[in-house]
Design an enzyme around this catalytic site. Sequence first.
Site, PDB file in Angstrom:
ATOM      1  N   GLY A  89      40.749  18.504 -26.755  1.00 31.06           N
ATOM      2  CA  GLY A  89      41.620  17.680 -27.582  1.00 31.06           C
ATOM      3  C   GLY A  89      42.158  16.509 -26.780  1.00 31.06           C
ATOM      4  O   GLY A  89      42.486  16.640 -25.602  1.00 31.06           O
TER       5      GLY A  89
ATOM      6  N   GLY B 133      46.819  16.394 -25.184  1.00 28.47           N
ATOM      7  CA  GLY B 133      45.582  16.518 -24.416  1.00 28.47           C
ATOM      8  C   GLY B 133      45.252  15.256 -23.635  1.00 28.47           C
ATOM      9  O   GLY B 133      44.824  15.314 -22.478  1.00 28.47           O
TER      10      GLY B 133
ATOM     11  N   GLY C   1      44.568  14.185 -28.133  1.00 32.47           N
ATOM     12  CA  GLY C   1      45.743  13.580 -28.762  1.00 32.47           C
ATOM     13  C   GLY C   1      46.816  13.329 -27.725  1.00 32.47           C
ATOM     14  O   GLY C   1      46.527  13.215 -26.528  1.00 32.47           O
TER      15      GLY C   1
ATOM     16  N   HIS D  81      56.071  17.944 -46.351  1.00 35.14           N
ATOM     17  CA  HIS D  81      56.773  16.669 -46.333  1.00 35.14           C
ATOM     18  C   HIS D  81      56.937  16.173 -47.762  1.00 35.14           C
ATOM     19  O   HIS D  81      55.981  16.122 -48.515  1.00 35.14           O
ATOM     20  CB  HIS D  81      55.956  15.672 -45.499  1.00 35.14           C
ATOM     21  CG  HIS D  81      56.755  14.539 -45.010  1.00 35.14           C
ATOM     22  ND1 HIS D  81      57.230  13.570 -45.855  1.00 35.14           N
ATOM     23  CD2 HIS D  81      57.186  14.212 -43.773  1.00 35.14           C
ATOM     24  CE1 HIS D  81      57.916  12.692 -45.138  1.00 35.14           C
ATOM     25  NE2 HIS D  81      57.907  13.049 -43.875  1.00 35.14           N
TER      26      HIS D  81
ATOM     27  N   SER E 274      56.622   7.229 -44.963  1.00 34.61           N
ATOM     28  CA  SER E 274      57.811   7.569 -44.190  1.00 34.61           C
ATOM     29  C   SER E 274      58.948   7.977 -45.114  1.00 34.61           C
ATOM     30  O   SER E 274      59.186   7.369 -46.156  1.00 34.61           O
ATOM     31  CB  SER E 274      58.240   6.360 -43.374  1.00 34.61           C
ATOM     32  OG  SER E 274      59.531   6.593 -42.854  1.00 34.61           O
TER      33      SER E 274
ATOM     34  N   HIS F 287      52.206  18.901 -43.859  1.00 33.79           N
ATOM     35  CA  HIS F 287      52.253  17.818 -42.888  1.00 33.79           C
ATOM     36  C   HIS F 287      52.102  18.302 -41.453  1.00 33.79           C
ATOM     37  O   HIS F 287      51.423  17.691 -40.637  1.00 33.79           O
ATOM     38  CB  HIS F 287      53.590  17.103 -43.060  1.00 33.79           C
ATOM     39  CG  HIS F 287      53.796  15.974 -42.131  1.00 33.79           C
ATOM     40  ND1 HIS F 287      52.849  14.999 -41.938  1.00 33.79           N
ATOM     41  CD2 HIS F 287      54.831  15.640 -41.331  1.00 33.79           C
ATOM     42  CE1 HIS F 287      53.304  14.131 -41.062  1.00 33.79           C
ATOM     43  NE2 HIS F 287      54.485  14.493 -40.663  1.00 33.79           N
TER      44      HIS F 287
ATOM     45  N   ARG G 128      63.941  17.835 -45.665  1.00 34.00           N
ATOM     46  CA  ARG G 128      62.579  17.815 -46.196  1.00 34.00           C
ATOM     47  C   ARG G 128      62.238  19.015 -47.061  1.00 34.00           C
ATOM     48  O   ARG G 128      61.653  18.878 -48.132  1.00 34.00           O
ATOM     49  CB  ARG G 128      61.576  17.784 -45.028  1.00 34.00           C
ATOM     50  CG  ARG G 128      61.564  16.474 -44.304  1.00 34.00           C
ATOM     51  CD  ARG G 128      60.616  16.527 -43.125  1.00 34.00           C
ATOM     52  NE  ARG G 128      60.595  15.220 -42.466  1.00 34.00           N
ATOM     53  CZ  ARG G 128      59.849  14.933 -41.411  1.00 34.00           C
ATOM     54  NH1 ARG G 128      59.067  15.845 -40.876  1.00 34.00           N
ATOM     55  NH2 ARG G 128      59.879  13.749 -40.874  1.00 34.00           N
TER      56      ARG G 128
ATOM     57  N   GLU H 272      51.007  20.331 -30.704  1.00 38.12           N
ATOM     58  CA  GLU H 272      51.145  21.048 -31.981  1.00 38.12           C
ATOM     59  C   GLU H 272      50.382  22.373 -31.965  1.00 38.12           C
ATOM     60  O   GLU H 272      50.698  23.287 -32.722  1.00 38.12           O
ATOM     61  CB  GLU H 272      50.656  20.163 -33.148  1.00 38.12           C
ATOM     62  CG  GLU H 272      51.024  20.708 -34.531  1.00 38.12           C
ATOM     63  CD  GLU H 272      50.517  19.849 -35.697  1.00 38.12           C
ATOM     64  OE1 GLU H 272      50.089  18.711 -35.459  1.00 38.12           O
ATOM     65  OE2 GLU H 272      50.556  20.343 -36.840  1.00 38.12           O
TER      66      GLU H 272
END
Lengths: 247, 216, 669
Positions: C53, C58, C55, C279, C297, C428, C344, C452
Amino acid sequence: MRLTLKIWRQANASAKGSMHTYEIDGISPEESFLEMLDELNEQLTAKGEDPVAFDSDCREGICGMCGLMISGQAHGPEVTTTCQLHMRSFNDGDTITVEPWRADAFPVVKDLVVDRSAFDRIIQSGGFISANTGSAPEAHSTPVPKPKADRAFDAATCIGCGACVAACPNASGMLFMGAKITHLGELPQGQAERGSRVRAMVATHDGEGFGGCTNIGECAAACPKEIPLDVISQLNNDLRNSGKYLR
Amino acid sequence: MAVTGVIFVLFVLAHMYGNLKLLSGQLAFDEYAHHLRVFGEPMLPKMGLLWIMRIVLLVSVVIHAYAAFTLWGRANNARSTRYAVHKMAQASLSSRFMRWGGVTILLFVIFHLIHFTIVKPNINADYTQAQIDASPYIMATASFKIWWVVLIYVLAMIALGMHINHGLWSATQTLGWANSPSARATAKGIALIVAALTVVGFLIPPLAVAFGLIAK
Amino acid sequence: MTELIHGLYTEGEALVDPSAPTGPIETRWERTKDANRLVNPANRRKLSVIIVGTGLAGGAAGATLGEAGYQVKSFCYQDSPRRAHSIAAQGGINAAKNYKADGDSIHRLFYDTVKGGDYRSRESNVHRLAEESVNIIDQCVAQGVPFAREYGGLLDNRSFGGVQVSRTFYARGQTGQQLLIGAYQALERQIAAGTVEMFTRHEMLELVVVDGKARGIIVRDMVTGEIETHLADAVVLATGGYGNVFFLSTNAVGSNVTATWRAHRKGAYFGNPCYTQIHPTCIPQHGDKQSKLTLMSESLRNDGRIWVPKDAADCDKDPRTLPEEARDYYLERIYPSFGNLVPRDIASRQAKNMCDDGRGVGPSISEVGPDGVTRDVRRGVYLDFADAIKRLGRPAIEEKYGNLFDMYARITGENPYETPMRIYPAVHYTMGGLWVGYDLQSTIPGMFVAGEANFSDHGANRLGASALMQGLADGYFVLPNTIREYLADAPFEKISEDHPAVVEARTSVEERINYFLNSNGNRTVDSYHRELGSIMWEYCGMERTEEGLKLAIDKIRALRADFWTNVKVLGKNEELNQALERAGRVADFLELGELMCIDALHRRESCGGHFRAESQTEDGEALRHDDEFAYVGAWEFGGQPGPNGMGAPVLHKEDLVYEFIEMKQRSYK
């Protein structure tokens, strides 16, 4: 909607490809272009035909993975990414030609999937600021004038999709490269490597087999993030002054 | 490419200025032509300035053409498989005509040099070779009374105008002088003005002759 | 072993984090770093680390470990490390810089995050996160991340997600993109330097465990189909969340659980799988061909007013023609003090309630209800800016929300300045993930999990602008400091590719691929994925009940059995085969989905993003049971799950002890 799709099919990098024609019906104008292709693939799979390979990931216009030449326009008729193009931009009965990005620096992997690793190699050669983890000074120690920060941001919105190369009659990657040069060159943190960065990146770009820039402007018109043409001028400026920056 | 291009533009503008002397009559024009040859004497030998300009231009042509053909070749290699369908989004006619337009201009320059500098053939039966050799003014006016010569010059000047229109703006990009939207607009505007000026300025004398607006 | 609970799982021994620090919380991380052994620079060159990964977690870890001098191999399934889905985060990143001098501090960020997580996260982890938050901003600015700035040239920040201080740093609506590009560039720099070897279009399909330690991975080269073995001294998984188990989510279409699920099957415990964040302000589904959902958003709720028609008969009318008295501004009605700015999960759940009540708006889509009956339901509520435009003027709204309005118009074809937007909740983020200790090490020694993909820092609910903070904290600052304690045990035993454990892992991958290609079924992979998604969304989405979850487990088992007999994958392995890629991912989602339902079933309380209908106050608000459930549910894989309940997973509880923060029940009335 009923559509005729002419799609480039190519089994692998070395195979010879050709255009294939498919008919598809029952498409909703609310679907995205890629959802329409998903549906085509579901139908092809049901018939036992090999589905069309195409790249996509985030499907919200930011990762830069998708990218198709749609009836001769990079990402299709709207200024956006392929994944954000919706079928309402087309008419019932349209014939749509779908081709991969065409550039020898982006060889076809399969069908509509191309290899854009040349972009990564351009970044490797200098598209960064050398700041090892943990070595950073306090963020507020270097103010950045807002206009410079804003221009850096505008250039930094590049998603690396390759539409600029695909649309350019010369298959040049100058807009991509100029965006990175401008992003990093506008910031005080980017000054130390400003001269070496532009020289190394241009050398890599040319070595990767991209074409040269003749300032036609198709790149900026195709860019889904609307990166302006002046980043190419900035790149040339930095290149001309690179000796000065190196001193 | 940009630097040599700018040299051409400066030359072309100076050349155009000289041509417009044609409107002032034979005496003024021939005097101008003569003066070009003796410019700078005795510091420079006769024809000195002219030869300096010729050498600079010749070198520029070689560099400009070499760069152009290299770019052309790179573009072909960079996309060896063409699109089945390709639409231009906004490219100007000028930018799309650069390569063939450049070739056209090169061929025209060769013709032009043969016509007015190297061979100076007499193509108008109303004049003698001696008259043409004696007066640059007569040489020019004699030619421009022939419709096909005028046509060649008109077409060539349109090609030149288009070449300058894209070329000059492109040069500002290549030199890194168009780093903002406003600079880009200014550069494009200047290029368009210079291109228009060139076309109009160069075509006034031949058209004036062709339509008999200049005496004799 | 205890006996089966609900006929589904057993409970094992309590779990204790062996790396948990003690003592004053302010110095726990400092003391841990000091206590962790160092690896001599000369030895680092001989140590190899695999990172899956690219992201924020990573990519940052790859760059940092590369700079430190380890031999890093980095893997991603996309065509470039820059595509990782961290790129899609819009809002911003929290940091306790206190640049606004509004009373922010590390302690306050720590407190807000623990509270936001509804007291289901570890104090030590969250405090460390708050400490590192300030370093992240420094690091990113040094890399050239173009954060928003004020006219004086200093960094701007804003208040986000209902907190009372201004601590969210942002780069317009593209903060995730800018942070990821920063990490990507740092990673590419190390690739050029030769410390990181990059494998793009490579998907991890199995973990190699030798003598109880993680020693490598089996990957498939997605272009050639070649099954490759990569061995190393440690493995890091930074493969993101598993929201795509719902099929429709705001995740990238390629996001998947395979890497972490394969590791789970090899012995890594899975922490709190049922904690998912839904979300409220996403663009509603347009029809049954939808492939993903797009988030806008939630700052939109600052000025937009949410409503549905009072009368279901008005739902297909032009909303502009409905008079005020025909509209139900339900959040303002139910929560007079917070109104449209409720958290939320509440905003999401109430939107669902309105639509279940038949008062949703937008296109009606047929769906199968909890009772198994198919019905047409409109899934959407209005988010109306008419009042805000009247009050502030259109230019002010354009200035504030222009990019979001453009995005909405692009996707829906409607003009939100003229007609009210339609929104609906969507999956989300997943707070759950592989269980890790304070050192980010899973229950398999040598396997670390970051971002995550791990369960650690957000408890039962994640605050806005905290995901980027956690990903980068893990990648740049935490993991590089904790993994060295493990690597200091070097040298590790050399293993070869013909070690029985390696061969077994590789063979299992090859067998699975061959199985798919030869299954000759008649249903496409996507059709299974969509069906799984609708089961999960219906029964394990915003509101969960015991009855529904049990039904869902039965349905998932039936679907999984059908998948393994009836799935159709064309083509061959030795090519780019996207259906084959998806088949493997969906197979894993079909197992994960069951575990999520079991976890949701066992947690008979409402906390954070997990709302159990059986556990609510008289007013219908979430009700926690700290006496029973103040623990992390870490699940051990129980063997191949089967329809007969064999291979029941084993629950291990890690108690959550609050020494510095007092647990409180939240209220937004």
